[in-house]
Motif scaffolding. Structure first.
Motif, PDB file in Angstrom:
ATOM      1  N   ARG A   1       0.861  -1.197   0.000  1.00  0.00           N
ATOM      2  CA  ARG A   1       0.000   0.000   0.000  1.00  0.00           C
ATOM      3  C   ARG A   1       0.893   1.240   0.000  1.00  0.00           C
ATOM      4  O   ARG A   1       1.820   1.331   0.814  1.00  0.00           O
TER       5      ARG A   1
ATOM      6  N   HIS B   1     -14.079  -8.505   9.927  1.00  0.00           N
ATOM      7  CA  HIS B   1     -15.119  -7.883   9.111  1.00  0.00           C
ATOM      8  C   HIS B   1     -16.136  -8.901   8.638  1.00  0.00           C
ATOM      9  O   HIS B   1     -15.761 -10.012   8.247  1.00  0.00           O
TER      10      HIS B   1
ATOM     11  N   GLY C   1      -8.180  -6.606  12.138  1.00  0.00           N
ATOM     12  CA  GLY C   1      -9.540  -6.233  11.767  1.00  0.00           C
ATOM     13  C   GLY C   1     -10.386  -7.492  11.574  1.00  0.00           C
ATOM     14  O   GLY C   1      -9.900  -8.497  11.052  1.00  0.00           O
TER      15      GLY C   1
ATOM     16  N   SER D   1      -8.284 -10.411   9.735  1.00  0.00           N
ATOM     17  CA  SER D   1      -7.137  -9.905   8.991  1.00  0.00           C
ATOM     18  C   SER D   1      -6.161  -9.203   9.931  1.00  0.00           C
ATOM     19  O   SER D   1      -6.491  -8.214  10.576  1.00  0.00           O
TER      20      SER D   1
ATOM     21  N   PHE E   1       4.747  -0.085  12.037  1.00  0.00           N
ATOM     22  CA  PHE E   1       3.296  -0.017  12.258  1.00  0.00           C
ATOM     23  C   PHE E   1       2.576   0.188  10.926  1.00  0.00           C
ATOM     24  O   PHE E   1       1.528  -0.385  10.665  1.00  0.00           O
TER      25      PHE E   1
END
Ligand code: ATP
Length: 516
Positions: A249, A336, A334, A373, A259
Protein backbone atom coordinates in the motif's frame (compact mmCIF):
# COMPACT_ATOMS: atom_id res chain seq x y z
CA UNK A 1 5.09 8.18 26.25
CA UNK A 2 5.03 10.04 22.94
CA UNK A 3 4.80 7.87 19.82
CA UNK A 4 8.03 9.32 18.45
CA UNK A 5 9.97 8.50 21.65
CA UNK A 6 8.69 4.93 21.77
CA UNK A 7 9.52 4.41 18.13
CA UNK A 8 13.00 5.87 18.62
CA UNK A 9 13.71 3.43 21.42
CA UNK A 10 12.25 0.39 19.66
CA UNK A 11 13.83 1.26 16.32
CA UNK A 12 17.24 1.54 17.98
CA UNK A 13 16.81 -1.71 19.90
CA UNK A 14 15.50 -3.61 16.87
CA UNK A 15 18.44 -2.43 14.81
CA UNK A 16 21.14 -3.01 17.43
CA UNK A 17 20.02 -6.58 18.10
CA UNK A 18 19.36 -7.78 14.55
CA UNK A 19 15.56 -7.65 14.53
CA UNK A 20 14.67 -4.96 11.99
CA UNK A 21 16.83 -2.87 9.64
CA UNK A 22 15.75 -0.04 7.35
CA UNK A 23 15.53 -1.37 3.80
CA UNK A 24 18.49 -0.37 1.62
CA UNK A 25 20.24 0.86 4.74
CA UNK A 26 23.57 1.70 3.08
CA UNK A 27 21.63 3.94 0.66
CA UNK A 28 19.99 5.72 3.64
CA UNK A 29 16.83 3.63 3.55
CA UNK A 30 13.57 3.62 1.64
CA UNK A 31 10.44 5.21 3.14
CA UNK A 32 8.33 2.82 5.20
CA UNK A 33 10.11 -0.30 3.90
CA UNK A 34 12.05 -2.53 6.30
CA UNK A 35 14.13 -5.73 6.36
CA UNK A 36 14.11 -8.33 9.11
CA UNK A 37 17.47 -9.42 10.52
CA UNK A 38 18.71 -12.67 12.01
CA UNK A 39 16.60 -12.45 15.18
CA UNK A 40 13.70 -10.62 13.56
CA UNK A 41 13.08 -13.34 11.02
CA UNK A 42 12.92 -15.99 13.77
CA UNK A 43 10.43 -13.97 15.82
CA UNK A 44 8.40 -13.19 12.71
CA UNK A 45 8.33 -16.86 11.68
CA UNK A 46 7.22 -17.85 15.18
CA UNK A 47 4.36 -15.33 15.08
CA UNK A 48 3.30 -16.69 11.69
CA UNK A 49 3.51 -20.25 12.96
CA UNK A 50 1.37 -19.40 16.00
CA UNK A 51 -1.28 -17.91 13.70
CA UNK A 52 -1.15 -20.67 11.07
CA UNK A 53 -1.28 -23.57 13.51
CA UNK A 54 -4.06 -21.98 15.54
CA UNK A 55 -6.18 -21.24 12.47
CA UNK A 56 -5.40 -24.07 10.04
CA UNK A 57 -4.14 -26.99 12.14
CA UNK A 58 -6.59 -26.55 15.02
CA UNK A 59 -9.63 -26.11 12.78
CA UNK A 60 -10.63 -29.11 10.71
CA UNK A 61 -12.72 -26.88 8.45
CA UNK A 62 -9.99 -24.34 7.62
CA UNK A 63 -7.38 -24.95 4.93
CA UNK A 64 -4.55 -22.76 3.66
CA UNK A 65 -3.43 -21.47 0.27
CA UNK A 66 -0.57 -19.38 -1.10
CA UNK A 67 -1.76 -17.28 -4.03
CA UNK A 68 0.34 -15.05 -6.31
CA UNK A 69 0.95 -11.36 -5.63
CA UNK A 70 0.18 -10.43 -9.25
CA UNK A 71 -3.44 -10.97 -10.15
CA UNK A 72 -5.71 -10.21 -13.06
CA UNK A 73 -6.29 -6.43 -13.03
CA UNK A 74 -10.07 -6.81 -13.27
CA UNK A 75 -10.01 -8.34 -9.78
CA UNK A 76 -9.26 -4.90 -8.33
CA UNK A 77 -12.06 -3.36 -10.33
CA UNK A 78 -14.45 -6.03 -8.99
CA UNK A 79 -13.25 -5.65 -5.40
CA UNK A 80 -13.72 -1.88 -5.50
CA UNK A 81 -10.06 -1.07 -4.91
CA UNK A 82 -9.56 0.81 -8.20
CA UNK A 83 -12.43 3.18 -7.42
CA UNK A 84 -12.58 3.30 -3.67
CA UNK A 85 -9.29 2.32 -2.02
CA UNK A 86 -8.50 5.88 -1.09
CA UNK A 87 -7.36 7.77 1.96
CA UNK A 88 -8.24 11.44 2.50
CA UNK A 89 -4.94 13.30 2.61
CA UNK A 90 -4.14 16.83 3.71
CA UNK A 91 -0.86 18.75 3.64
CA UNK A 92 0.41 21.35 6.03
CA UNK A 93 1.73 24.27 3.97
CA UNK A 94 4.35 25.24 6.54
CA UNK A 95 5.93 21.90 7.44
CA UNK A 96 5.20 20.39 3.98
CA UNK A 97 4.20 17.23 5.87
CA UNK A 98 1.34 15.08 4.69
CA UNK A 99 -1.33 13.56 6.96
CA UNK A 100 -4.45 11.47 6.77
CA UNK A 101 -7.30 13.85 7.56
CA UNK A 102 -9.28 11.15 9.39
CA UNK A 103 -6.27 10.28 11.56
CA UNK A 104 -5.77 13.92 12.59
CA UNK A 105 -9.39 14.06 13.73
CA UNK A 106 -9.13 10.71 15.51
CA UNK A 107 -6.17 12.06 17.46
CA UNK A 108 -8.32 14.98 18.56
CA UNK A 109 -10.97 12.49 19.74
CA UNK A 110 -8.30 10.63 21.70
CA UNK A 111 -7.38 13.90 23.43
CA UNK A 112 -10.94 14.21 24.81
CA UNK A 113 -10.76 10.58 25.98
CA UNK A 114 -7.45 11.29 27.71
CA UNK A 115 -8.88 14.32 29.49
CA UNK A 116 -11.81 12.26 30.77
CA UNK A 117 -9.53 9.45 32.00
CA UNK A 118 -7.23 11.94 33.73
CA UNK A 119 -10.17 13.52 35.59
CA UNK A 120 -11.36 10.07 36.67
CA UNK A 121 -7.88 9.08 37.86
CA UNK A 122 -7.51 12.32 39.83
CA UNK A 123 -10.89 11.88 41.51
CA UNK A 124 -10.08 8.25 42.28
CA UNK A 125 -6.97 9.35 44.16
CA UNK A 126 -8.80 12.16 45.95
CA UNK A 127 -11.81 10.17 47.16
CA UNK A 128 -10.08 6.84 47.79
CA UNK A 129 -12.32 3.92 48.79
CA UNK A 130 -15.53 5.98 48.74
CA UNK A 131 -15.16 6.78 45.06
CA UNK A 132 -18.13 5.83 42.88
CA UNK A 133 -16.61 5.83 39.40
CA UNK A 134 -19.83 5.24 37.45
CA UNK A 135 -21.59 8.11 39.23
CA UNK A 136 -18.61 10.40 38.71
CA UNK A 137 -18.53 9.64 34.99
CA UNK A 138 -22.25 10.36 34.74
CA UNK A 139 -22.37 13.58 36.75
CA UNK A 140 -19.03 15.41 36.90
CA UNK A 141 -19.60 18.57 34.82
CA UNK A 142 -16.12 18.55 33.25
CA UNK A 143 -16.34 14.89 32.28
CA UNK A 144 -19.85 15.33 30.92
CA UNK A 145 -18.76 18.40 28.90
CA UNK A 146 -15.76 16.61 27.40
CA UNK A 147 -17.84 13.57 26.53
CA UNK A 148 -20.39 15.78 24.87
CA UNK A 149 -17.68 17.55 22.82
CA UNK A 150 -16.22 14.20 21.85
CA UNK A 151 -19.56 12.82 20.73
CA UNK A 152 -20.35 15.86 18.61
CA UNK A 153 -16.97 15.65 16.89
CA UNK A 154 -17.30 11.91 16.46
CA UNK A 155 -20.65 12.24 14.79
CA UNK A 156 -19.42 14.97 12.47
CA UNK A 157 -16.41 12.94 11.43
CA UNK A 158 -18.41 9.74 10.85
CA UNK A 159 -20.91 11.58 8.71
CA UNK A 160 -18.22 13.30 6.65
CA UNK A 161 -16.43 9.98 6.06
CA UNK A 162 -19.62 8.15 5.17
CA UNK A 163 -20.68 10.93 2.78
CA UNK A 164 -17.16 11.17 1.37
CA UNK A 165 -17.39 14.90 2.11
CA UNK A 166 -13.78 16.09 1.81
CA UNK A 167 -14.64 19.77 2.30
CA UNK A 168 -16.37 18.95 5.59
CA UNK A 169 -13.32 16.97 6.78
CA UNK A 170 -11.20 20.07 6.19
CA UNK A 171 -13.76 22.27 7.93
CA UNK A 172 -13.67 20.01 10.99
CA UNK A 173 -9.88 20.31 11.15
CA UNK A 174 -10.12 24.11 10.95
CA UNK A 175 -13.08 24.39 13.38
CA UNK A 176 -11.33 22.30 16.02
CA UNK A 177 -8.07 24.18 15.45
CA UNK A 178 -6.19 20.94 14.88
CA UNK A 179 -2.57 21.89 14.32
CA UNK A 180 0.28 20.12 12.59
CA UNK A 181 2.40 18.55 15.35
CA UNK A 182 5.55 19.54 13.43
CA UNK A 183 4.90 23.19 12.47
CA UNK A 184 2.28 23.86 15.13
CA UNK A 185 0.18 25.75 12.56
CA UNK A 186 -3.28 25.40 11.12
CA UNK A 187 -2.20 26.28 7.58
CA UNK A 188 -3.81 23.35 5.73
CA UNK A 189 -4.40 22.55 2.06
CA UNK A 190 -7.64 21.07 0.77
CA UNK A 191 -8.34 17.42 1.48
CA UNK A 192 -7.79 15.13 -1.52
CA UNK A 193 -8.37 11.47 -2.17
CA UNK A 194 -5.30 9.34 -2.79
CA UNK A 195 -5.38 5.79 -4.18
CA UNK A 196 -3.15 3.48 -2.19
CA UNK A 197 -2.46 0.83 -4.82
CA UNK A 198 0.94 0.45 -6.47
CA UNK A 199 0.81 -0.37 -10.15
CA UNK A 200 3.29 -1.77 -12.61
CA UNK A 201 3.21 -3.17 -16.12
CA UNK A 202 3.14 -6.73 -17.31
CA UNK A 203 4.14 -7.70 -20.83
CA UNK A 204 7.32 -7.42 -22.89
CA UNK A 205 6.47 -4.44 -25.11
CA UNK A 206 5.04 -1.08 -24.22
CA UNK A 207 2.09 -1.55 -26.62
CA UNK A 208 1.32 -5.00 -25.34
CA UNK A 209 1.69 -4.00 -21.73
CA UNK A 210 -1.06 -4.24 -19.24
CA UNK A 211 -1.37 -2.22 -16.07
CA UNK A 212 -1.42 -4.54 -13.10
CA UNK A 213 -1.39 -3.90 -9.37
CA UNK A 214 0.63 -5.18 -6.47
CA UNK A 215 -2.07 -6.65 -4.27
CA UNK A 216 -3.10 -4.33 -1.42
CA UNK A 217 -4.55 -7.27 0.55
CA UNK A 218 -4.26 -11.04 0.39
CA UNK A 219 -8.02 -11.59 0.69
CA UNK A 220 -8.82 -11.39 -3.03
CA UNK A 221 -6.45 -14.32 -3.73
CA UNK A 222 -8.71 -16.37 -1.47
CA UNK A 223 -11.98 -15.22 -3.06
CA UNK A 224 -10.90 -15.98 -6.60
CA UNK A 225 -9.81 -19.46 -5.47
CA UNK A 226 -13.06 -20.16 -3.63
CA UNK A 227 -14.35 -22.71 -6.15
CA UNK A 228 -10.94 -24.34 -6.68
CA UNK A 229 -10.52 -25.02 -2.98
CA UNK A 230 -14.15 -25.86 -2.24
CA UNK A 231 -14.31 -28.41 -5.05
CA UNK A 232 -10.86 -30.02 -4.74
CA UNK A 233 -11.01 -30.06 -0.93
CA UNK A 234 -14.69 -31.16 -0.90
CA UNK A 235 -15.23 -28.39 1.66
CA UNK A 236 -18.66 -27.96 3.24
CA UNK A 237 -19.99 -24.56 4.38
CA UNK A 238 -19.12 -23.33 6.97
CA UNK A 239 -15.42 -23.49 6.09
CA UNK A 240 -12.44 -21.18 5.91
CA UNK A 241 -9.43 -20.47 3.70
CA UNK A 242 -6.33 -18.96 5.27
CA UNK A 243 -3.33 -17.27 3.73
CA UNK A 244 -0.15 -15.51 4.82
CA UNK A 245 1.49 -13.23 2.27
CA UNK A 246 2.83 -9.87 1.23
CA UNK A 247 0.60 -6.87 0.55
CA UNK A 248 1.51 -3.41 -0.72
CA UNK A 249 0.00 0.00 0.00
CA UNK A 250 1.34 3.39 -0.96
CA UNK A 251 0.68 4.77 2.53
CA UNK A 252 0.52 8.54 2.89
CA UNK A 253 2.08 8.77 6.31
CA UNK A 254 5.36 6.92 6.50
CA UNK A 255 6.79 7.82 9.88
CA UNK A 256 5.56 4.96 11.98
CA UNK A 257 8.31 2.31 11.80
CA UNK A 258 6.76 -1.10 11.06
CA UNK A 259 3.30 -0.02 12.26
CA UNK A 260 2.50 1.32 8.79
CA UNK A 261 4.63 0.06 5.93
CA UNK A 262 4.40 0.24 2.18
CA UNK A 263 5.36 -3.42 1.82
CA UNK A 264 4.03 -5.63 4.59
CA UNK A 265 2.69 -9.06 5.33
CA UNK A 266 -0.84 -10.10 6.22
CA UNK A 267 -2.37 -13.19 7.81
CA UNK A 268 -5.93 -13.43 6.60
CA UNK A 269 -8.69 -15.98 6.92
CA UNK A 270 -11.96 -15.83 5.01
CA UNK A 271 -14.72 -17.94 6.56
CA UNK A 272 -17.62 -18.85 4.26
CA UNK A 273 -21.04 -19.24 5.88
CA UNK A 274 -24.75 -19.52 5.04
CA UNK A 275 -26.44 -16.18 4.31
CA UNK A 276 -28.18 -15.00 7.47
CA UNK A 277 -25.72 -16.78 9.78
CA UNK A 278 -22.91 -14.28 9.34
CA UNK A 279 -23.43 -12.20 12.47
CA UNK A 280 -23.30 -15.27 14.72
CA UNK A 281 -20.01 -16.28 13.09
CA UNK A 282 -18.77 -12.69 13.34
CA UNK A 283 -19.28 -12.90 17.13
CA UNK A 284 -17.56 -16.30 17.20
CA UNK A 285 -14.43 -15.08 15.38
CA UNK A 286 -14.26 -11.90 17.43
CA UNK A 287 -14.07 -14.00 20.58
CA UNK A 288 -11.58 -16.52 19.18
CA UNK A 289 -9.23 -13.89 17.80
CA UNK A 290 -9.27 -11.92 21.06
CA UNK A 291 -8.39 -15.12 22.92
CA UNK A 292 -5.49 -15.68 20.53
CA UNK A 293 -4.06 -12.29 21.46
CA UNK A 294 -4.68 -12.57 25.18
CA UNK A 295 -3.08 -16.03 25.36
CA UNK A 296 0.28 -14.37 24.82
CA UNK A 297 0.09 -13.07 28.37
CA UNK A 298 0.62 -9.36 27.78
CA UNK A 299 -2.26 -8.39 30.10
CA UNK A 300 -6.03 -8.75 29.69
CA UNK A 301 -6.62 -5.00 30.12
CA UNK A 302 -4.36 -4.07 27.25
CA UNK A 303 -6.80 -5.16 24.55
CA UNK A 304 -10.14 -3.79 23.44
CA UNK A 305 -12.54 -3.93 20.51
CA UNK A 306 -13.16 -0.82 18.48
CA UNK A 307 -16.30 -1.07 16.39
CA UNK A 308 -16.18 0.80 13.08
CA UNK A 309 -18.22 3.95 12.53
CA UNK A 310 -17.60 3.94 8.84
CA UNK A 311 -18.29 0.54 7.38
CA UNK A 312 -16.36 -0.32 4.23
CA UNK A 313 -18.48 -0.65 1.11
CA UNK A 314 -18.56 -4.44 1.49
CA UNK A 315 -19.24 -4.86 5.23
CA UNK A 316 -22.31 -5.20 7.46
CA UNK A 317 -20.28 -5.36 10.68
CA UNK A 318 -16.65 -4.60 11.49
CA UNK A 319 -14.44 -4.29 14.51
CA UNK A 320 -10.77 -3.85 15.27
CA UNK A 321 -8.78 -5.54 18.00
CA UNK A 322 -6.70 -2.77 19.51
CA UNK A 323 -3.67 -3.08 21.76
CA UNK A 324 -2.57 -0.49 24.28
CA UNK A 325 0.78 0.53 22.75
CA UNK A 326 2.91 2.84 24.91
CA UNK A 327 1.51 5.62 22.66
CA UNK A 328 -2.15 4.65 23.03
CA UNK A 329 -4.63 2.04 21.82
CA UNK A 330 -4.06 1.15 18.13
CA UNK A 331 -5.45 -1.40 15.69
CA UNK A 332 -3.62 -4.69 15.33
CA UNK A 333 -6.29 -6.79 13.64
CA UNK A 334 -9.54 -6.23 11.77
CA UNK A 335 -12.56 -8.56 11.79
CA UNK A 336 -15.12 -7.88 9.11
CA UNK A 337 -18.43 -9.33 8.06
CA UNK A 338 -18.05 -8.86 4.28
CA UNK A 339 -21.49 -10.20 3.26
CA UNK A 340 -21.55 -11.86 -0.19
CA UNK A 341 -20.01 -8.73 -1.73
CA UNK A 342 -16.70 -10.17 -2.95
CA UNK A 343 -17.93 -13.47 -4.36
CA UNK A 344 -20.90 -11.74 -6.03
CA UNK A 345 -18.64 -9.11 -7.58
CA UNK A 346 -16.29 -11.76 -8.99
CA UNK A 347 -19.28 -13.67 -10.26
CA UNK A 348 -20.36 -10.55 -12.10
CA UNK A 349 -16.98 -9.41 -13.43
CA UNK A 350 -15.65 -12.87 -14.36
CA UNK A 351 -19.01 -13.93 -15.80
CA UNK A 352 -18.79 -17.27 -13.96
CA UNK A 353 -21.14 -18.72 -11.42
CA UNK A 354 -19.55 -18.76 -7.94
CA UNK A 355 -22.07 -20.58 -5.80
CA UNK A 356 -22.24 -23.36 -3.28
CA UNK A 357 -24.81 -26.13 -3.33
CA UNK A 358 -25.89 -26.78 0.24
CA UNK A 359 -27.02 -30.41 0.38
CA UNK A 360 -28.77 -29.95 3.73
CA UNK A 361 -30.88 -27.05 2.48
CA UNK A 362 -31.04 -28.45 -1.03
CA UNK A 363 -30.28 -25.02 -2.53
CA UNK A 364 -27.47 -23.00 -4.09
CA UNK A 365 -26.29 -19.65 -2.80
CA UNK A 366 -23.36 -17.26 -2.76
CA UNK A 367 -21.84 -17.76 0.72
CA UNK A 368 -21.39 -14.86 3.12
CA UNK A 369 -17.93 -14.15 4.47
CA UNK A 370 -16.35 -13.33 7.82
CA UNK A 371 -12.77 -12.13 7.52
CA UNK A 372 -10.07 -12.00 10.15
CA UNK A 373 -7.14 -9.91 8.99
CA UNK A 374 -3.96 -9.19 10.93
CA UNK A 375 -0.67 -7.61 9.88
CA UNK A 376 2.38 -9.75 10.70
CA UNK A 377 4.58 -6.69 11.04
CA UNK A 378 2.14 -4.78 13.20
CA UNK A 379 1.80 -7.85 15.39
CA UNK A 380 5.61 -8.02 15.54
CA UNK A 381 5.72 -4.40 16.73
CA UNK A 382 3.00 -5.11 19.28
CA UNK A 383 4.92 -8.09 20.65
CA UNK A 384 8.21 -6.20 20.85
CA UNK A 385 6.58 -3.11 22.39
CA UNK A 386 4.84 -5.27 24.99
CA UNK A 387 7.93 -7.34 25.76
CA UNK A 388 10.43 -4.46 25.98
CA UNK A 389 11.44 -3.72 29.60
CA UNK A 390 14.15 -1.60 31.13
CA UNK A 391 15.04 -2.83 34.59
CA UNK A 392 17.31 -1.69 37.37
CA UNK A 393 19.15 -4.45 39.16
CA UNK A 394 20.78 -4.03 42.55
CA UNK A 395 24.20 -5.64 42.63
CA UNK A 396 25.86 -7.27 45.66
CA UNK A 397 27.87 -4.09 46.36
CA UNK A 398 24.58 -2.09 46.34
CA UNK A 399 25.42 -0.34 43.07
CA UNK A 400 22.70 -0.34 40.42
CA UNK A 401 23.01 -2.00 37.07
CA UNK A 402 20.60 -1.63 34.17
CA UNK A 403 19.35 -4.29 31.83
CA UNK A 404 17.08 -4.23 28.79
CA UNK A 405 15.10 -7.42 28.52
CA UNK A 406 12.58 -8.60 25.97
CA UNK A 407 10.05 -10.58 27.99
CA UNK A 408 8.83 -12.50 24.97
CA UNK A 409 6.50 -15.46 25.37
CA UNK A 410 9.04 -18.34 25.20
CA UNK A 411 7.24 -19.93 22.23
CA UNK A 412 7.88 -16.76 20.20
CA UNK A 413 11.47 -16.10 21.32
CA UNK A 414 13.99 -16.26 18.43
CA UNK A 415 16.49 -18.25 20.50
CA UNK A 416 15.22 -20.68 23.12
CA UNK A 417 18.49 -21.56 24.79
CA UNK A 418 21.96 -20.00 24.98
CA UNK A 419 24.77 -22.35 25.95
CA UNK A 420 27.82 -20.73 27.53
CA UNK A 421 31.07 -22.37 28.58
CA UNK A 422 32.39 -20.56 31.65
CA UNK A 423 35.89 -20.50 30.15
CA UNK A 424 37.24 -21.22 26.68
CA UNK A 425 39.36 -24.20 27.79
CA UNK A 426 39.49 -27.41 29.85
CA UNK A 427 36.98 -29.13 27.55
CA UNK A 428 34.11 -26.77 28.46
CA UNK A 429 33.50 -25.51 24.87
CA UNK A 430 33.37 -29.13 23.70
CA UNK A 431 30.86 -30.00 26.42
CA UNK A 432 28.74 -26.99 25.39
CA UNK A 433 28.83 -28.08 21.74
CA UNK A 434 27.79 -31.56 22.82
CA UNK A 435 24.69 -30.13 24.55
CA UNK A 436 23.79 -28.06 21.48
CA UNK A 437 24.20 -31.06 19.22
CA UNK A 438 21.68 -32.95 21.35
CA UNK A 439 19.09 -30.15 21.48
CA UNK A 440 19.40 -28.37 18.13
CA UNK A 441 16.96 -30.65 16.30
CA UNK A 442 14.09 -29.41 18.47
CA UNK A 443 15.16 -25.97 19.69
CA UNK A 444 16.94 -22.95 18.29
CA UNK A 445 20.10 -22.83 20.43
CA UNK A 446 22.94 -20.33 20.42
CA UNK A 447 26.52 -20.89 21.46
CA UNK A 448 28.24 -17.93 23.14
CA UNK A 449 31.72 -17.92 24.60
CA UNK A 450 32.77 -14.25 24.23
CA UNK A 451 33.01 -11.75 27.14
CA UNK A 452 32.08 -12.20 30.79
CA UNK A 453 29.06 -14.32 31.74
CA UNK A 454 27.28 -11.12 32.87
CA UNK A 455 27.70 -9.52 29.45
CA UNK A 456 26.55 -12.70 27.75
CA UNK A 457 23.40 -12.77 29.90
CA UNK A 458 22.64 -9.14 28.92
CA UNK A 459 22.99 -9.96 25.23
CA UNK A 460 20.56 -12.84 25.56
CA UNK A 461 18.14 -10.76 27.68
CA UNK A 462 18.09 -8.13 24.95
CA UNK A 463 16.93 -10.66 22.35
CA UNK A 464 14.51 -12.38 24.73
CA UNK A 465 16.21 -15.77 25.17
CA UNK A 466 14.23 -17.44 27.97
CA UNK A 467 17.00 -19.78 29.18
CA UNK A 468 20.78 -19.56 29.45
CA UNK A 469 22.88 -22.44 30.66
CA UNK A 470 26.43 -22.24 31.88
CA UNK A 471 28.81 -25.13 31.45
CA UNK A 472 31.51 -25.23 34.16
CA UNK A 473 34.11 -27.68 35.46
CA UNK A 474 31.52 -29.52 37.53
CA UNK A 475 29.57 -30.17 34.31
CA UNK A 476 32.41 -32.38 33.09
CA UNK A 477 32.37 -34.35 36.33
CA UNK A 478 28.64 -34.87 36.92
CA UNK A 479 26.85 -33.84 33.71
CA UNK A 480 25.03 -30.94 35.35
CA UNK A 481 24.72 -27.28 34.33
CA UNK A 482 23.46 -24.01 35.78
CA UNK A 483 20.25 -22.80 34.19
CA UNK A 484 19.37 -19.13 34.44
CA UNK A 485 15.81 -17.88 33.89
CA UNK A 486 15.44 -14.67 31.89
CA UNK A 487 12.62 -12.97 33.79
CA UNK A 488 13.53 -13.79 37.38
CA UNK A 489 17.28 -14.11 36.78
CA UNK A 490 17.17 -17.04 39.24
CA UNK A 491 19.67 -19.81 38.74
CA UNK A 492 19.58 -23.48 39.59
CA UNK A 493 21.62 -26.60 39.02
CA UNK A 494 20.16 -29.24 36.71
CA UNK A 495 21.22 -32.53 35.13
CA UNK A 496 21.84 -32.05 31.39
CA UNK A 497 19.46 -34.94 30.74
CA UNK A 498 16.52 -32.87 32.05
CA UNK A 499 17.06 -29.91 29.73
CA UNK A 500 15.10 -31.21 26.76
CA UNK A 501 11.98 -31.87 28.85
CA UNK A 502 12.10 -28.40 30.46
CA UNK A 503 12.62 -26.66 27.14
CA UNK A 504 9.79 -28.61 25.55
CA UNK A 505 7.34 -27.80 28.31
CA UNK A 506 8.18 -24.10 28.46
CA UNK A 507 8.95 -23.14 24.87
CA UNK A 508 6.89 -25.45 22.70
CA UNK A 509 4.22 -23.79 20.59
CA UNK A 510 1.79 -26.55 21.54
CA UNK A 511 1.66 -25.18 25.12
CA UNK A 512 0.40 -21.88 23.71
CA UNK A 513 -1.99 -23.59 21.30
CA UNK A 514 -3.50 -25.69 24.09
CA UNK A 515 -4.45 -22.51 25.95
CA UNK A 516 -6.79 -21.49 23.12
P1 ATP B 1 -5.33 1.26 9.13
O1 ATP B 1 -6.68 1.82 9.52
O2 ATP B 1 -4.34 1.21 10.26
O3 ATP B 1 -4.77 1.83 7.87
P2 ATP B 1 -6.75 -0.81 7.82
O4 ATP B 1 -8.04 -0.77 8.58
O5 ATP B 1 -6.65 -0.21 6.48
O6 ATP B 1 -5.58 -0.27 8.78
P3 ATP B 1 -7.00 -3.51 7.04
O7 ATP B 1 -7.16 -3.20 5.62
O8 ATP B 1 -8.17 -3.96 7.84
O9 ATP B 1 -6.27 -2.30 7.77
O10 ATP B 1 -5.80 -4.55 7.17
C1 ATP B 1 -5.78 -5.55 8.17
C2 ATP B 1 -4.52 -5.48 9.01
O11 ATP B 1 -3.37 -5.38 8.18
C3 ATP B 1 -4.45 -4.29 9.94
O12 ATP B 1 -5.15 -4.54 11.12
C4 ATP B 1 -2.97 -4.17 10.17
O13 ATP B 1 -2.54 -5.07 11.18
C5 ATP B 1 -2.38 -4.61 8.86
N1 ATP B 1 -1.99 -3.47 8.03
C6 ATP B 1 -2.77 -2.72 7.22
N2 ATP B 1 -2.06 -1.78 6.61
C7 ATP B 1 -0.77 -1.93 7.04
C8 ATP B 1 0.44 -1.26 6.76
N3 ATP B 1 0.49 -0.26 5.91
N4 ATP B 1 1.56 -1.68 7.38
C9 ATP B 1 1.54 -2.71 8.25
N5 ATP B 1 0.42 -3.38 8.54
C10 ATP B 1 -0.72 -3.00 7.95
Amino acid sequence: MQQEDVFKKLVAHCKEYGFVFPSSDIYDGLGAVYDYGQNGVELKNNIKRYWWESMVRLHENIVGIDSAIFMHPTIWKASGHVDAFNDPLIDNKDSKKRYRADVLIEEQLAKYDDKIEKDVEKAKKRFGEKFDEALFRETNPQVVANREKRNVLHERMSKALNDNDLEELRRIIIDYEIVDPVSGTCNWTDVRQFNLMFSTEMGSTAEGSNKIYLRPETAQGIFVNFLNVQKTGRMKVPFGIAQIGKAFRNEIVARQFIFRMREFEQMEMQFFVRPGEELGWFAHWKEFRMKWHKSLGFGEDNYRFHDHDKLAHYANAATDIEYRFPFGFKEVEGIHSRTDFDLSQHQKYAGKKIQYFDTELNESYVPYVIETSIGVDRMFLQVVAAAYCEEEIKKDDNSVDKRVVLKLPPALAPVKLAVMPLVKKDGLPEKAEEIINRLKFDFNCQYDEKDSIGKRYRRQDAIGTPFCITVDHQSIEDNSVTIRYRDTMQQERLPIDELAAILKEKTDLSTLLKSL
